[in-house]
Design an enzyme around this catalytic site. Structure first.
Site, PDB file in Angstrom:
ATOM      1  N   HIS A 109      -3.845   3.269   6.451  1.00 49.26           N
ATOM      2  CA  HIS A 109      -4.761   4.335   6.022  1.00 49.26           C
ATOM      3  C   HIS A 109      -4.238   5.059   4.791  1.00 49.26           C
ATOM      4  CE1 HIS A 109      -2.566   7.839   7.808  1.00 49.26           C
ATOM      5  NE2 HIS A 109      -2.214   6.979   8.742  1.00 49.26           N
ATOM      6  N   ASP A 111      -5.302   8.286   3.778  1.00 47.21           N
ATOM      7  CA  ASP A 111      -5.248   9.751   3.805  1.00 47.21           C
ATOM      8  C   ASP A 111      -3.931  10.252   4.378  1.00 47.21           C
ATOM      9  OD1 ASP A 111      -6.046   8.719   6.391  1.00 47.21           O
ATOM     10  OD2 ASP A 111      -6.539  10.766   6.980  1.00 47.21           O
ATOM     11  N   ASP A 172       3.381   8.346   5.891  1.00 49.46           N
ATOM     12  CA  ASP A 172       2.254   8.122   6.807  1.00 49.46           C
ATOM     13  C   ASP A 172       0.976   8.330   5.993  1.00 49.46           C
ATOM     14  OD1 ASP A 172       0.486   8.017   8.877  1.00 49.46           O
ATOM     15  OD2 ASP A 172       1.082   9.895   9.800  1.00 49.46           O
ATOM     16  N   GLU A 206      -7.947   8.583   8.757  1.00 47.73           N
ATOM     17  CA  GLU A 206      -7.283   8.272  10.036  1.00 47.73           C
ATOM     18  C   GLU A 206      -6.759   9.553  10.669  1.00 47.73           C
ATOM     19  OE1 GLU A 206      -4.138   7.107  12.908  1.00 47.73           O
ATOM     20  OE2 GLU A 206      -3.964   8.392  11.173  1.00 47.73           O
ATOM     21  N   ASP A 229       1.232   1.353  10.637  1.00 48.03           N
ATOM     22  CA  ASP A 229       1.102   2.819  10.641  1.00 48.03           C
ATOM     23  C   ASP A 229       2.070   3.450  11.640  1.00 48.03           C
ATOM     24  OD1 ASP A 229       0.061   5.319  10.061  1.00 48.03           O
ATOM     25  OD2 ASP A 229      -1.611   5.133  11.472  1.00 48.03           O
TER      26      ASP A 229
HETATM   27 ZN   LIG Z   1      -0.671   7.345  10.146  1.00 48.77          ZN
END
Ligand SMILES: [Zn+2]
Length: 441
Positions: A109, A111, A172, A206, A229
């Protein structure tokens, strides 16, 4: 120069031109170079927005990724109206073998968490980390301590990337994006590595729980997928929370405080009482491992109306039902003490534990474990005390365990990731892709 010599010189020139062209045929960026580029792009998502993406700025990274995918030769790379980036790496297997190898998806992801700013990220590489606490230079109250980060000790000698103390880092999940891009680059530049068809998706939102909502599972065309992730190096997960969210509304009555006697019904007091009833042994700060929690995390208070949002989390559905019951008992207790209060509890499903579905196709997770071993990574198999896009995708028909990125302390200013962790991530994904070929040809 006679004619033969001229001919030889011409050939040598031609060869050197060809050689330098071949050398620069595909882009050759390291996983770190990509990572440092992506974290500079602010892609913070926002809670409670009706639109996907929740913030337009996520398109800034999406466009960069599409461009880079095209540069790598993935001609079908595109970003859709909801900021989902999709692309395909065609198989390099002979047709007879390719037909037997399932199409695998790799997803990360774009974001970053709404909890901490992701603007003006100033990533710092602490080369050859020598041990000890890491104090972040632009806010020295922010310290990554060995006491709270025991795995720092395993990373002595590694190059550790952090933010500067004023923002999150965004490992992340920009580490996931960087690792996937580097895997693609490696496969393209080294045709000796055989692979099936690989589908790529980079998703928005996400972190606000809607990342899978606009995901075109059918159009994506993968049979199985992995989200990249996860946290620390070696972490593999095929289990997430069962997650609900409760919205609690407490209605009172407001009037001018000077003439309020007998009229005002201040909703703050029952709200304070309600809050005091949360069981102390069921909070995020008092639970770990497989123990679920109830977490009041945001709200507003006004005389007329107070609102509270609560996360319900448990690995077992029965545990979640128990939590719903606790909330309704708290409501009853509050009403007993504040009979004039009007309390409404609205609970909605956020996502479900993907393990029930993934247990039907155990090999998907097993291959990831095998890939870690081949990459020389010690597997740390654990349930995610959170959700991933994968939980919802799994329920939408795309089985999707989660693989580590190498990062730690996500969603905060103390986020860190070792360069070597990202490199191991790349190695693990490359092994995984080859395992799918081996097991199916
Ligand atoms: Zn994440």
């Amino acid at each position: 120069m006679n004619l033969t010599r001229r001919y030889i010189v011409f050939l040598a020139l031609l060869f050197s031109v060809y050689y330098s062209f071949a050398q620069s045929a595909g882009p050759k960026k390291t996983v770190v170079e990509r990572f440092l580029k992506y974290v500079k792009i602010d892609t913070q998502s926002k809670d409670d927005m009706d639109s996907i993406p929740s913030t337009r700025k996520q398109f800034d990274l999406a466009k960069v990724l599409v461009e880079e995918l095209k540069e790598l030769g993935l001609g079908d790379a595109r970003v859709d109206d909801h900021c989902y980036v999709y692309a395909t790496l065609a198989t390099n297997l002979p047709a007879s073998v390719a037909a037997k190898v399932p199409v695998i998806g790799l997803i990360s992801h774009m974001d970053t968490s709404p909890e901490v700013s992701g603007a003006n990220v100033n990533a710092i590489i602490h080369y050859s980390y020598a041990g000890g606490d890491i104090r972040l230079p632009n806010d020295t109250t922010q310290v990554i301590t060995v006491a709270k980060n025991p795995r720092l000790k395993d990373n002595i000698g590694s190059d550790i990337i952090t933010a500067d103390g004023t923002s999150l880092l965004g490992a992340d999940d920009k580490a996931g994006c960087s690792e996937i891009m580097t895997v693609l680059q490696t496969l393209i530049n080294d045709p000796s590595i055989k692979h099936g068809t690989i589908k790529i998706a980079f998703t928005p939102d996400e972190e606000v729980g809607t990342g899978a909502h606009g995901f075109e599972v059918k159009g994506f065309g993968a049979q199985y997928a992995y989200t990249i992730d996860g946290g620390q190096t070696g972490e593999i997960s095929n289990e997430t929370w069962n997650a609900d969210e409760a919205k609690i509304t407490l209605k009172g009555k407001n009037t001018h405080p000077g003439t309020a006697k007998g009229i005002m019904n201040n909703s703050l007091y029952p709200m304070a009482y309600f809050l005091s009833l949360f069981p102390p042994n069921m909070k995020p700060e008092t639970t770990e491992k497989r123990v679920g929690f109830l977490h009041p995390y945001s709200g507003t208070v006004e005389v007329e109306e107070s609102k509270l949002k609560v996360l319900l989390r448990d690995f077992d559905i029965q545990g979640l039902e128990k939590q719903r019951k606790i909330l309704s008992d708290m409501k009853a207790k509050t009403l007993k003490k504040f009979p004039k209060a009007v309390i409404d509890i609205d609970i909605k499903e956020t996502y479900r534990n993907m393990k029930l579905e993934l247990d039907k196709v155990p090999f998907v997770t097993d291959y990831a474990i095998e890939a870690c071993k081949r990459a020389g990574v010690k597997v740390d198999f654990k349930p995610v005390r959170g959700g991933t896009d994968g939980s919802q995708l799994t329920y939408n028909g795309l089985p999707c365990p989660n693989i580590f990125t190498g990062g730690e302390n996500f969603h905060g200013k103390l986020e860190w990731i070792p360069v070597q962790g990202m490199e191991k991530g790349v190695k693990t994904i490359l092994s995984l892709i080859q395992i799918w070929v081996e097991k199916n040809s």
